[in-house]
Design a protein around this motif. Structure first.
Motif, PDB file in Angstrom:
ATOM      1  N   PRO A  75      41.217  45.588  58.299  1.00  0.00           N
ATOM      2  CA  PRO A  75      41.398  44.450  57.388  1.00  0.00           C
ATOM      3  C   PRO A  75      40.092  43.900  56.848  1.00  0.00           C
ATOM      4  N   GLU A  76      39.007  44.034  57.617  1.00  0.00           N
ATOM      5  CA  GLU A  76      37.729  43.515  57.131  1.00  0.00           C
ATOM      6  C   GLU A  76      37.267  44.286  55.895  1.00  0.00           C
ATOM      7  N   HIS A  77      37.589  45.567  55.816  1.00  0.00           N
ATOM      8  CA  HIS A  77      37.250  46.357  54.625  1.00  0.00           C
ATOM      9  C   HIS A  77      38.060  45.859  53.423  1.00  0.00           C
ATOM     10  N   LEU A  78      39.354  45.595  53.623  1.00  0.00           N
ATOM     11  CA  LEU A  78      40.197  45.107  52.535  1.00  0.00           C
ATOM     12  C   LEU A  78      39.704  43.753  52.032  1.00  0.00           C
ATOM     13  N   GLN A  79      39.312  42.880  52.957  1.00  0.00           N
ATOM     14  CA  GLN A  79      38.792  41.577  52.563  1.00  0.00           C
ATOM     15  C   GLN A  79      37.492  41.724  51.781  1.00  0.00           C
ATOM     16  N   ALA A  80      36.659  42.669  52.177  1.00  0.00           N
ATOM     17  CA  ALA A  80      35.401  42.898  51.464  1.00  0.00           C
ATOM     18  C   ALA A  80      35.661  43.401  50.045  1.00  0.00           C
ATOM     19  N   VAL A  81      36.649  44.279  49.881  1.00  0.00           N
ATOM     20  CA  VAL A  81      37.010  44.765  48.544  1.00  0.00           C
ATOM     21  C   VAL A  81      37.427  43.602  47.648  1.00  0.00           C
ATOM     22  N   LEU A  82      38.268  42.705  48.189  1.00  0.00           N
ATOM     23  CA  LEU A  82      38.734  41.567  47.398  1.00  0.00           C
ATOM     24  C   LEU A  82      37.609  40.597  47.077  1.00  0.00           C
ATOM     25  N   ARG A  83      36.721  40.342  48.047  1.00  0.00           N
ATOM     26  CA  ARG A  83      35.601  39.430  47.791  1.00  0.00           C
ATOM     27  C   ARG A  83      34.681  39.981  46.703  1.00  0.00           C
ATOM     28  N   GLU A  84      34.373  41.273  46.793  1.00  0.00           N
ATOM     29  CA  GLU A  84      33.512  41.876  45.778  1.00  0.00           C
ATOM     30  C   GLU A  84      34.189  41.842  44.404  1.00  0.00           C
ATOM     31  N   GLY A  85      35.487  42.131  44.381  1.00  0.00           N
ATOM     32  CA  GLY A  85      36.221  42.081  43.121  1.00  0.00           C
ATOM     33  C   GLY A  85      36.247  40.683  42.531  1.00  0.00           C
ATOM     34  N   ALA A  86      36.426  39.670  43.385  1.00  0.00           N
ATOM     35  CA  ALA A  86      36.454  38.287  42.899  1.00  0.00           C
ATOM     36  C   ALA A  86      35.111  37.884  42.309  1.00  0.00           C
ATOM     37  N   ALA A  87      34.022  38.314  42.925  1.00  0.00           N
ATOM     38  CA  ALA A  87      32.690  37.993  42.397  1.00  0.00           C
ATOM     39  C   ALA A  87      32.492  38.618  41.017  1.00  0.00           C
ATOM     40  N   ARG A  88      32.946  39.853  40.857  1.00  0.00           N
ATOM     41  CA  ARG A  88      32.798  40.522  39.566  1.00  0.00           C
ATOM     42  C   ARG A  88      33.728  39.916  38.520  1.00  0.00           C
ATOM     43  N   ALA A  89      34.949  39.548  38.934  1.00  0.00           N
ATOM     44  CA  ALA A  89      35.876  38.887  38.011  1.00  0.00           C
ATOM     45  C   ALA A  89      35.326  37.539  37.571  1.00  0.00           C
ATOM     46  N   ASN A  90      34.775  36.790  38.522  1.00  0.00           N
ATOM     47  CA  ASN A  90      34.226  35.475  38.202  1.00  0.00           C
ATOM     48  C   ASN A  90      33.066  35.573  37.216  1.00  0.00           C
ATOM     49  N   ALA A  91      32.265  36.624  37.337  1.00  0.00           N
ATOM     50  CA  ALA A  91      31.131  36.795  36.421  1.00  0.00           C
ATOM     51  C   ALA A  91      31.592  36.968  34.977  1.00  0.00           C
ATOM     52  N   ILE A  92      32.798  37.518  34.790  1.00  0.00           N
ATOM     53  CA  ILE A  92      33.347  37.660  33.435  1.00  0.00           C
ATOM     54  C   ILE A  92      34.025  36.376  32.990  1.00  0.00           C
ATOM     55  N   ALA A  93      34.861  35.800  33.854  1.00  0.00           N
ATOM     56  CA  ALA A  93      35.707  34.675  33.457  1.00  0.00           C
ATOM     57  C   ALA A  93      34.957  33.358  33.348  1.00  0.00           C
ATOM     58  N   GLU A  94      33.967  33.146  34.204  1.00  0.00           N
ATOM     59  CA  GLU A  94      33.300  31.843  34.241  1.00  0.00           C
ATOM     60  C   GLU A  94      32.688  31.445  32.900  1.00  0.00           C
ATOM     61  N   PRO A  95      31.889  32.293  32.232  1.00  0.00           N
ATOM     62  CA  PRO A  95      31.344  31.870  30.942  1.00  0.00           C
ATOM     63  C   PRO A  95      32.412  31.667  29.872  1.00  0.00           C
ATOM     64  N   ILE A  96      33.489  32.431  29.921  1.00  0.00           N
ATOM     65  CA  ILE A  96      34.561  32.271  28.937  1.00  0.00           C
ATOM     66  C   ILE A  96      35.247  30.925  29.123  1.00  0.00           C
ATOM     67  N   VAL A  97      35.620  30.608  30.358  1.00  0.00           N
ATOM     68  CA  VAL A  97      36.348  29.363  30.604  1.00  0.00           C
ATOM     69  C   VAL A  97      35.424  28.154  30.481  1.00  0.00           C
ATOM     70  N   SER A  98      34.162  28.300  30.827  1.00  0.00           N
ATOM     71  CA  SER A  98      33.213  27.200  30.624  1.00  0.00           C
ATOM     72  C   SER A  98      33.080  26.864  29.138  1.00  0.00           C
ATOM     73  N   GLU A  99      33.096  27.891  28.295  1.00  0.00           N
ATOM     74  CA  GLU A  99      33.036  27.639  26.856  1.00  0.00           C
ATOM     75  C   GLU A  99      34.317  26.974  26.361  1.00  0.00           C
ATOM     76  N   VAL A 100      35.463  27.363  26.907  1.00  0.00           N
ATOM     77  CA  VAL A 100      36.720  26.686  26.559  1.00  0.00           C
ATOM     78  C   VAL A 100      36.633  25.208  26.931  1.00  0.00           C
TER      79      VAL A 100
END
Length: 331
Positions: A298-323
């Motif tokens: 499970p620690e591997h699965l959690q790491a996959v999700l954490r890494e994915g969330a960081a990469r998703a946030n890097a895309i979404a944060e500037p878009i939503v901040s501009e909104v």
């Protein structure tokens, strides 16, 4: 390369309908799209979820997606609640969307039925959050089934109204993507109803963690009718259970329905069910075995999700901040 966003609820064990209707197509779409795949746990709690079960099911859904072939290095896989941009943009879209639009959403009417007053407000405004899920990444393509097409039309309405209200050309148009080979899989107990992981009877579905014995038992028990399989595909239209089993065989084997009936038409369901079991075991059990292996880490699965969330946030944060800047929030 166009950006795809697609989500799946992390509730229950993924079943064959989820795999053939969505997951298998996600795997194929990775070849020529930038893909963002999301476990939509915010959507999940529009109906009550046991907290610990939701955490475990999120990991189980992650394991199934990885076992089926989702590549979390080349693409993005994460859980929705880990990226705050979804909830922030969802609230803004609550204020852009109109009640009249939401009142026309047939899926809420179907889910709520006559007891709509006792359902959560979250279930009612679910389509606004779905629009935010997509537009937080300015995704231009979304793979959907017929039951979600109306929600995608609403997402485009919200994007257009936002652009008009604030005098900008900010959000793109979203294209509904119906992948080739998508399948609508029906219940093994009632061929007129979709296969569902929330059905009280586990005998109604093939779960992606089922082993060969479980699959064989469920197919033997699958509802049929007393007539032999026809040789003409048109004769399946009035036989929903027979049509369902034939279509499952066809999509898993890469054959047409006509090809399946040319091979098996005129025979009883006993031999056909045995052949269908072989096809299902070959397709499902490798995914189930890999899922179980992944769930032991499970620690591997959690790491996959954490890494994915960081990469998703890097895309979404500037878009939503501009909104947020566009609507007048002090930043």
């Amino acid at each position: 390369m166009q950006r795809i966003f697609s989500g799946i609820q992390p509730t229950g064990i993924p079943q064959l309908g989820n795999y053939l209707g969505a997951i298998r197509n996600w795997v194929a779409l990775q070849q020529d799209h930038e893909c963002i795949f999301c476990l939509v746990d915010l959507h999940a709690i529009t109906v009550w979820q046991d907290p610990e079960a939701l955490r475990q099911q999120t990991l189980a859904q992650t394991a199934v997606l990885l076992a089926a072939g989702i590549d979390p290095k080349a693409h993005i896989l994460f859980n929705q609640s880990a990226v705050s941009a979804h909830a922030r943009l969802g609230w803004i879209f609550n204020c852009v969307s109109r009640l009249g639009w939401l009142n026309r959403m047939t899926q809420f009417k179907d889910k709520a039925g006559k007891d709509r007053e006792n359902h959560s407000a979250g279930l009612y405004i679910y389509p606004n959050l779905m629009a935010a899920d997509i537009l937080a990444y300015k995704a231009t393509r979304v793979p959907v089934g017929d039951d979600q097409r109306q929600h995608l039309e609403l997402a485009n309405d919200i994007a257009q109204k936002f652009n008009h209200d604030y005098g900008v050309d900010f959000f793109p148009a979203i294209e509904a993507l119906i992948p080739a080979g998508a399948a609508r899989v029906m219940s093994l107990r009632d061929g007129t109803k979709k296969m569902s992981k929330s059905d009280p009877s586990a005998q109604s579905r093939i779960e992606m963690t089922d082993d060969a014995d479980a699959i064989a038992l469920k197919i033997r028990r699958a509802k049929t009718d007393p007539e032999p399989l026809p040789t003409d595909p048109a004769d399946l239209q009035s036989r929903p259970e027979a049509r369902n089993l034939v279509e499952i065989y066809a999509v898993l084997s890469g054959m047409t329905v006509a090809d399946v009936l040319a091979r098996h038409g005129g025979t009883g369901f006993g031999p056909f069910k045995a052949a269908l079991t072989d096809v299902l075991v070959a397709a499902v059990t490798p995914i189930g075995a890999e899922t179980r292996r992944l769930l032991d880490a499970p620690e591997h699965l959690q790491a996959v999700l954490r890494e994915g969330a960081a990469r998703a946030n890097a895309i979404a944060e500037p878009i939503v901040s501009e909104v947020e800047r566009l609507v007048g929030f002090l930043k």
